[in-house]
Design a protein around this motif. Structure first.
Motif, PDB file in Angstrom:
ATOM      1  N   VAL A  21       0.867  -1.174   0.000  1.00  0.00           N
ATOM      2  CA  VAL A  21       0.000   0.000   0.000  1.00  0.00           C
ATOM      3  C   VAL A  21       0.907   1.229   0.000  1.00  0.00           C
ATOM      4  O   VAL A  21       1.767   1.374   0.878  1.00  0.00           O
ATOM      5  N   THR A  22       0.727   2.075  -0.981  1.00  0.00           N
ATOM      6  CA  THR A  22       1.611   3.244  -1.080  1.00  0.00           C
ATOM      7  C   THR A  22       1.029   4.425  -0.323  1.00  0.00           C
ATOM      8  O   THR A  22      -0.182   4.555  -0.145  1.00  0.00           O
ATOM      9  N   CYS A  23       1.924   5.277   0.152  1.00  0.00           N
ATOM     10  CA  CYS A  23       1.550   6.507   0.840  1.00  0.00           C
ATOM     11  C   CYS A  23       2.507   7.598   0.388  1.00  0.00           C
ATOM     12  O   CYS A  23       3.735   7.393   0.395  1.00  0.00           O
ATOM     13  N   SER A  24       1.948   8.739   0.051  1.00  0.00           N
ATOM     14  CA  SER A  24       2.780   9.848  -0.389  1.00  0.00           C
ATOM     15  C   SER A  24       2.224  11.149   0.180  1.00  0.00           C
ATOM     16  O   SER A  24       1.015  11.346   0.220  1.00  0.00           O
ATOM     17  N   GLN A  25       3.130  12.033   0.620  1.00  0.00           N
ATOM     18  CA  GLN A  25       2.704  13.353   1.104  1.00  0.00           C
ATOM     19  C   GLN A  25       3.495  14.431   0.383  1.00  0.00           C
ATOM     20  O   GLN A  25       4.666  14.250   0.057  1.00  0.00           O
ATOM     21  N   ASN A  26       2.831  15.562   0.143  1.00  0.00           N
ATOM     22  CA  ASN A  26       3.455  16.647  -0.630  1.00  0.00           C
ATOM     23  C   ASN A  26       3.766  17.862   0.243  1.00  0.00           C
ATOM     24  O   ASN A  26       3.867  18.980  -0.252  1.00  0.00           O
ATOM     25  N   MET A  27       3.904  17.624   1.560  1.00  0.00           N
ATOM     26  CA  MET A  27       4.114  18.738   2.485  1.00  0.00           C
ATOM     27  C   MET A  27       5.538  18.781   3.031  1.00  0.00           C
ATOM     28  O   MET A  27       5.837  19.565   3.938  1.00  0.00           O
ATOM     29  N   PRO A  83      -5.879 -13.226   7.164  1.00  0.00           N
ATOM     30  CA  PRO A  83      -7.211 -12.635   7.385  1.00  0.00           C
ATOM     31  C   PRO A  83      -7.270 -11.652   8.559  1.00  0.00           C
ATOM     32  O   PRO A  83      -8.067 -10.705   8.528  1.00  0.00           O
ATOM     33  N   ASN A  84      -6.433 -11.832   9.573  1.00  0.00           N
ATOM     34  CA  ASN A  84      -6.483 -10.891  10.705  1.00  0.00           C
ATOM     35  C   ASN A  84      -5.874  -9.533  10.377  1.00  0.00           C
ATOM     36  O   ASN A  84      -5.865  -8.618  11.215  1.00  0.00           O
ATOM     37  N   GLN A  85      -5.381  -9.390   9.153  1.00  0.00           N
ATOM     38  CA  GLN A  85      -4.909  -8.086   8.701  1.00  0.00           C
ATOM     39  C   GLN A  85      -5.971  -7.359   7.879  1.00  0.00           C
ATOM     40  O   GLN A  85      -5.713  -6.260   7.363  1.00  0.00           O
ATOM     41  N   THR A  86      -7.144  -7.949   7.781  1.00  0.00           N
ATOM     42  CA  THR A  86      -8.279  -7.253   7.191  1.00  0.00           C
ATOM     43  C   THR A  86      -8.600  -6.060   8.082  1.00  0.00           C
ATOM     44  O   THR A  86      -8.879  -6.221   9.274  1.00  0.00           O
ATOM     45  N   SER A  87      -8.546  -4.864   7.499  1.00  0.00           N
ATOM     46  CA  SER A  87      -8.692  -3.667   8.315  1.00  0.00           C
ATOM     47  C   SER A  87      -8.750  -2.442   7.407  1.00  0.00           C
ATOM     48  O   SER A  87      -8.621  -2.532   6.194  1.00  0.00           O
ATOM     49  N   LEU A  88      -8.933  -1.291   8.036  1.00  0.00           N
ATOM     50  CA  LEU A  88      -8.868  -0.002   7.357  1.00  0.00           C
ATOM     51  C   LEU A  88      -7.546   0.644   7.763  1.00  0.00           C
ATOM     52  O   LEU A  88      -7.289   0.832   8.953  1.00  0.00           O
ATOM     53  N   TYR A  89      -6.729   0.980   6.777  1.00  0.00           N
ATOM     54  CA  TYR A  89      -5.385   1.480   7.035  1.00  0.00           C
ATOM     55  C   TYR A  89      -5.280   2.962   6.689  1.00  0.00           C
ATOM     56  O   TYR A  89      -5.767   3.405   5.643  1.00  0.00           O
ATOM     57  N   PHE A  90      -4.615   3.687   7.577  1.00  0.00           N
ATOM     58  CA  PHE A  90      -4.390   5.103   7.350  1.00  0.00           C
ATOM     59  C   PHE A  90      -2.911   5.432   7.447  1.00  0.00           C
ATOM     60  O   PHE A  90      -2.218   4.996   8.375  1.00  0.00           O
ATOM     61  N   CYS A  91      -2.467   6.231   6.499  1.00  0.00           N
ATOM     62  CA  CYS A  91      -1.143   6.815   6.558  1.00  0.00           C
ATOM     63  C   CYS A  91      -1.297   8.248   7.058  1.00  0.00           C
ATOM     64  O   CYS A  91      -2.321   8.902   6.792  1.00  0.00           O
ATOM     65  N   ALA A  92      -0.317   8.724   7.794  1.00  0.00           N
ATOM     66  CA  ALA A  92      -0.371  10.081   8.315  1.00  0.00           C
ATOM     67  C   ALA A  92       1.015  10.707   8.264  1.00  0.00           C
ATOM     68  O   ALA A  92       2.029   9.998   8.260  1.00  0.00           O
ATOM     69  N   SER A  93       1.049  12.031   8.248  1.00  0.00           N
ATOM     70  CA  SER A  93       2.335  12.714   8.288  1.00  0.00           C
ATOM     71  C   SER A  93       2.209  13.980   9.117  1.00  0.00           C
ATOM     72  O   SER A  93       1.114  14.517   9.299  1.00  0.00           O
ATOM     73  N   ARG A  94       3.324  14.427   9.642  1.00  0.00           N
ATOM     74  CA  ARG A  94       3.357  15.714  10.324  1.00  0.00           C
ATOM     75  C   ARG A  94       4.748  16.302  10.159  1.00  0.00           C
ATOM     76  O   ARG A  94       5.724  15.596   9.919  1.00  0.00           O
ATOM     77  N   ASP A  95       4.820  17.596  10.322  1.00  0.00           N
ATOM     78  CA  ASP A  95       6.084  18.303  10.139  1.00  0.00           C
ATOM     79  C   ASP A  95       6.911  18.201  11.411  1.00  0.00           C
ATOM     80  O   ASP A  95       6.384  18.317  12.501  1.00  0.00           O
ATOM     81  N   GLY A  96       8.185  17.976  11.315  1.00  0.00           N
ATOM     82  CA  GLY A  96       9.068  18.015  12.455  1.00  0.00           C
ATOM     83  C   GLY A  96       8.883  16.843  13.394  1.00  0.00           C
ATOM     84  O   GLY A  96       8.180  15.885  13.099  1.00  0.00           O
TER      85      GLY A  96
END
Lengths: 114, 114
Positions: A21-27, A83-96
């Motif tokens: 699963v890819t995650c990209s941030q432009n900040m 199957p126990n990895q069935t889930s909703l996944y979120f990527c997050a980012s923050r500065d510093g």
């Protein structure tokens, strides 16, 4: 527009078939993190990265891998999904590195492992 | 580690009334407390946050209060509107220049009844 993007948004796969699963941030944020969200459990941290080539385990890292070769990207890898990895996944980012900085979340990836 | 408890898990209020969601945390060293709103099919979005050197913070119809002695903090939404319907998460973080991950509560599903 400042944002965190994730792909794919929805994925159905079978046990044992490697996926990313890819995650990209432009900040230009230094800190990035992966969470999984399960009913009744809130969001739990899987892995995090303080900067390029710096990653570490969160609360539920078993069965996951990550890499941080570039500042903007932080892919989540499931080498042998179960199957126990069935889930909703979120990527997050923050500065510093300050924990009190605003954390921005991606739109989520709903993964089903059959 | 930190543990955050959130109540209630579901809350229904009449449009125009106030809604209050409460959270308690276990680590007295935690010093940053954000609240996130998650709408259907989207990632969590920060709506308000408070740091441990402040007892209350307000932003239009939304306010957060923090009682460090009792280790609890609350979200108050006044004059509720249908668009306030969502899942709300509280979180706590310790800013010590380590991981500084957010520990989330289990969420409150708020429904505004027209």
């Amino acid at each position: 527009e400042a944002q965190v993007t994730q792909n794919p948004r929805y994925l159905i796969t079978v046990t044992g078939k490697k996926l990313t699963v890819t995650c990209s941030q432009n900040m230009n944020h230094e800190y990035m993190s992966w969470y999984r969200q399960d009913p009744g459990l809130g969001l739990r941290q899987i892995y995090y990265s303080m900067n390029v080539e710096v990653t570490d385990k969160g609360d539920v890292p078993e069965g996951y891998k990550v890499s941080r070769k570039e500042k903007r990207n932080f892919p989540l890898i499931l080498e042998s999904p179960s199957p126990n990895q069935t889930s909703l996944y979120f990527c997050a980012s923050r500065d510093g590195v300050g924990g009190s900085d605003t954390q921005y979340f991606g739109p989520g990836t709903r993964l089903t492992v059959l | 580690g930190e543990n955050v408890e959130q109540h209630p898990s579901t809350l229904s209020v009449q449009e125009g009334d106030s809604a209050v969601i409460k959270c308690t945390y276990s680590d007295s060293a935690s010093n940053y407390f954000p609240w996130y709103k998650q709408e259907l099919g989207k990632g969590p979005q920060l709506i308000i946050d408070i740091r441990s050197n402040v007892g209350e913070k307000k932003d239009q119809r939304i306010a957060v209060t923090l009682n460090k002695t009792a280790k609890h903090f609350s979200l108050h939404i006044t004059e509720t509107q249908p668009e306030d319907s969502a899942v709300y998460f509280c979180a706590a973080s310790l800013a010590n220049f380590g991981n500084e991950k957010l520990t989330f509560g289990t969420g409150t599903r708020l429904t505004i009844i027209p």
